[in-house]
Design a protein around this motif. Structure first.
Motif, PDB file in Angstrom:
ATOM      1  N   ASP A 242       0.708  -1.279   0.153  1.00 47.71           N
ATOM      2  CA  ASP A 242      -0.008  -0.001   0.009  1.00 47.71           C
ATOM      3  C   ASP A 242       0.862   1.301  -0.066  1.00 47.71           C
ATOM      4  OD1 ASP A 242      -1.398   2.109   1.900  1.00 47.71           O
ATOM      5  OD2 ASP A 242      -3.072   0.939   0.691  1.00 47.71           O
TER       6      ASP A 242
ATOM      7  N   GLU B 236       0.871   3.522   3.106  1.00 47.00           N
ATOM      8  CA  GLU B 236       1.489   2.573   4.318  1.00 47.00           C
ATOM      9  C   GLU B 236       3.146   3.019   4.118  1.00 47.00           C
ATOM     10  OE1 GLU B 236       0.473   1.694   7.374  1.00 47.00           O
ATOM     11  OE2 GLU B 236      -1.394   2.297   6.589  1.00 47.00           O
TER      12      GLU B 236
ATOM     13  N   ARG C 232      -4.088   7.081  -1.128  1.00 47.49           N
ATOM     14  CA  ARG C 232      -5.175   5.978  -0.794  1.00 47.49           C
ATOM     15  C   ARG C 232      -5.616   5.501  -1.913  1.00 47.49           C
ATOM     16  NH1 ARG C 232      -6.936   6.575   3.787  1.00 47.49           N
ATOM     17  NH2 ARG C 232      -6.655   8.802   3.931  1.00 47.49           N
TER      18      ARG C 232
ATOM     19  N   ARG D 159      -1.098   1.433  -4.895  1.00 46.98           N
ATOM     20  CA  ARG D 159      -0.030   0.491  -4.798  1.00 46.98           C
ATOM     21  C   ARG D 159       1.577   1.253  -5.077  1.00 46.98           C
ATOM     22  NH1 ARG D 159      -1.969  -2.373  -1.501  1.00 46.98           N
ATOM     23  NH2 ARG D 159      -3.981  -2.947  -1.815  1.00 46.98           N
TER      24      ARG D 159
END
Length: 147
Positions: free
Chosen positions: A18, A21, A84, A87
């Motif tokens: 992600d 992240e 958001r 990838r």
């Protein structure tokens, strides 16, 4: 001095991780960038923190930085929303994909040359095809200046 002597453990992410992240990891650990691995765990790319910052700044502001002053604080608070649902592969700069890793036996001059050629803040170090660590530009400079 050889690459394996100055390589250090460093967080890595997969191309399928992600992106938000990964950005949080960069921010929380104050990393200059992060090595991205392919689905087999081999070094694939380098994602500099500056590229993530660039991704969240609207293109029209990049083209005309004076527009940054007219954006309100709520817009700034939502800047990371562009990550958001993305990838890591979606935010990789083309010139830092397939960055060849340094071999564990490479000299620091060979590592510096590779890092400079691709303008990367870090480079993966491999031995027998396996990731052994990462060398950041600041660590490379420290090693070069030690002598």
């Amino acid at each position: 001095m050889r690459a394996e002597e100055i390589a250090e453990d460093f967080p890595v992410v997969s191309i399928d991780s992600d992106a938000l992240e990964a950005a949080r990891m960069l921010a929380e650990h104050r990393l200059p960038g992060i090595v991205v691995t392919d689905t087999a765990g081999k070094p694939y790319a380098v994602l500099p923190a500056s590229q993530v910052v660039r991704f969240i700044v609207p293109r029209y502001v990049q083209d005309d930085p004076s527009l940054a002053g007219v954006l309100d604080e709520s817009m700034a608070d939502r800047a990371a929303d562009k990550l958001r649902g993305k990838r890591v592969r979606d935010v990789l700069p083309e010139h830092l994909v397939d960055v060849p890793p340094a071999d564990a036996g490479d000299t620091i001059i060979e590592v510096a040359a590779a890092m400079a050629r691709v303008r990367s803040p870090l480079i993966a170090v491999v031995k027998d095809g396996a990731l052994r660590g990462v060398i950041t530009a600041s660590r490379l400079l420290a090693a070069a200046l030690r002598h």
